[in-house]
Design a protein around this motif. Structure first.
Motif, mmCIF file in Angstrom:
data_model
loop_
_atom_site.group_PDB
_atom_site.id
_atom_site.type_symbol
_atom_site.label_atom_id
_atom_site.label_comp_id
_atom_site.label_asym_id
_atom_site.label_seq_id
_atom_site.Cartn_x
_atom_site.Cartn_y
_atom_site.Cartn_z
ATOM 1 N N SER A 198 0.793 -1.222 -0.089
ATOM 2 C CA SER A 198 0.118 0.120 -0.117
ATOM 3 C C SER A 198 0.811 1.255 -0.028
ATOM 4 O O SER A 198 0.481 2.171 0.725
ATOM 5 N N SER A 210 -3.466 -0.661 -6.664
ATOM 6 C CA SER A 210 -4.748 -0.176 -6.852
ATOM 7 C C SER A 210 -5.631 -1.237 -6.631
ATOM 8 O O SER A 210 -5.628 -2.249 -6.068
ATOM 9 N N VAL A 211 -7.044 -1.111 -7.042
ATOM 10 C CA VAL A 211 -7.916 -2.073 -6.721
ATOM 11 C C VAL A 211 -8.125 -3.180 -7.873
ATOM 12 O O VAL A 211 -8.119 -3.081 -9.253
ATOM 13 N N ASN A 252 -9.239 -7.439 -8.945
ATOM 14 C CA ASN A 252 -10.164 -8.659 -8.310
ATOM 15 C C ASN A 252 -9.117 -9.716 -7.995
ATOM 16 O O ASN A 252 -8.835 -10.333 -8.987
ATOM 17 N N THR A 275 -19.468 -5.070 -5.701
ATOM 18 C CA THR A 275 -18.537 -5.050 -6.770
ATOM 19 C C THR A 275 -18.766 -4.513 -8.182
ATOM 20 O O THR A 275 -18.025 -3.788 -8.871
ATOM 21 N N PHE A 296 -17.978 -0.952 -8.432
ATOM 22 C CA PHE A 296 -16.553 -0.408 -8.332
ATOM 23 C C PHE A 296 -15.975 -1.239 -9.617
ATOM 24 O O PHE A 296 -14.885 -0.640 -9.669
ATOM 25 N N PHE A 336 -11.592 -1.056 -11.406
ATOM 26 C CA PHE A 336 -10.533 -2.066 -11.275
ATOM 27 C C PHE A 336 -9.424 -2.015 -12.130
ATOM 28 O O PHE A 336 -9.640 -1.685 -13.464
ATOM 29 N N TRP A 377 0.245 2.209 -8.771
ATOM 30 C CA TRP A 377 -0.164 1.362 -9.662
ATOM 31 C C TRP A 377 0.164 1.665 -11.062
ATOM 32 O O TRP A 377 0.539 0.724 -11.949
#
Length: 346
Positions: free
Chosen positions: A164, A217-218, A220, A239, A242, A246, A305
């Motif tokens: 992070s 980053s985000v 899955n 989900t 968002f 992703f 990212w």
């Protein structure tokens, strides 16, 4: 932001480093570690890869898929639960028996459970260990192999911890390991900041090696499987909302591989006379990045990212105030304490 086509072009040049690169992926049996491992195998010549994780069936699938990406690559699974440092030491000893050098160390180990402090027999919280102590222990144990990689052709050695970067927060210096004040948010804050501080410390102590702490980053990743049923249900509902934000699996793997290998993030003192010691040559329109100490090309980087430098002023302030040294000494003290515990257990 580094454009994705630039990322792909840079990664494709990894073949210029020649055959036989050695890489270790810890936590690579799913998610970001898996995506990055596959990108590495796809873009290198006859690599030797060690995959460390808990899930043997997932590892079998990944090894088979990697053979399809690169028939000359070798991926070997080492089963381990690295929430205990004894397991970290065991894995490192196994690798040291097989290899004289490691070119790339990538760490993504962690869990997403919402339990409180969960102490192992070593007296450390397992989540804290996964996020920080195990990562630092892997680096410390494998430094001799990373040094050898930096001093022998192609003179390329990198360590990347994916967590992070950019989310650093203040540390409670009276309870660094959160023995008495643990909660999930504090654990995340402490381990994020401590990884960033150690990125800078290792870069100074080992100037021929690049050390990076990145934020993916985000993505899955399937990590929700460790959440309680109500949290998994809520996440399933949310989900779709968002999903547009992703970062996809292939892009994540390619970008993290770029962060791990590009000349944008060179070691402080790359070996002279090697065209790739500083990393894959810089793409047109890019420049050497600023390190976590605020100096260009200092060998320790906090990377977002998208390839941009991230991190908070807190990291530089902590370095100036000597907090980095405090965390370093704390970490070495933890290692010594756990070694004694494990000797007694044995």
């Amino acid at each position: 932001m580094v454009a994705l086509d630039v990322v792909h072009a840079s990664n494709a040049r990894l073949r210029e480093l020649g055959p036989g690169l050695v890489a270790l992926f810890v936590g690579g049996t799913s998610g970001i570690g898996e995506f990055t491992l596959k990108a590495f195998v796809k873009n290198t010549i006859s690599p030797r890869v060690y995959l460390v994780g808990r899930n043997a069936s997932a590892a079998d699938r990944i090894i088979e898929e990697c053979h399809g990406l690169n028939k000359d690559g070798k991926v070997e699974f080492i089963k381990a639960d690295v929430s205990e440092l004894a397991e970290v030491d065991r894995v490192c000893k196994e690798i040291q028996k097989k290899e004289k050098a490691v070119n790339l160390l990538v760490q993504t180990q962690g869990n997403a459970n919402l339990r409180g402090r969960d102490e192992s027999p070593e007296g450390l919280d397992r989540k804290f260990t996964l996020n920080y102590y195990s990562r630092t222990r892997f680096i410390s144990n494998l430094l001799p192999l990373l040094r050898t990689a930096s001093t022998s052709p192609p003179n390329f050695a990198r360590s990347v911890t994916i967590l992070s970067a950019g989310s650093e927060r203040a540390i409670n210096l009276d309870d660094i390991e959160l023995k008495h004040t643990f909660n999930g948010m504090r654990c995340a804050n402490h381990t994020t900041t401590m990884n960033s501080l150690m990125t800078a410390e290792f870069a100074v102590k080992e100037p021929s090696i690049t050390f990076s702490h990145t934020f993916p980053s985000v993505v899955n990743t399937g990590v929700a499987r460790e959440l309680p049923w109500w949290a998994r249900g809520a996440l399933k509902v949310l989900t779709p909302f968002f999903k547009p934000f992703f970062v996809g699996a292939d892009e994540t793997g390619q970008r993290q591989l770029f962060h791990a290998t590009s000349g944008m993030y060179p070691p402080l003192k790359p070996a002279a006379g090697s065209p790739v010691a500083a990393g894959i040559p810089l793409p047109t329109g890019t420049a050497i990045a600023t390190g976590s100490d605020g100096k260009v090309g200092s060998g320790g980087y906090l990377v977002n990212w998208n390839g941009d430098i991230t991190g908070k002023k807190l990291v530089i302030d902590y370095q100036a105030e000597g907090v980095s040294k405090t965390i370093w000494e704390h970490t070495q003290g933890i290692f010594e304490r756990v070694e004694k515990i494990n000797e007694a257990r044995a």
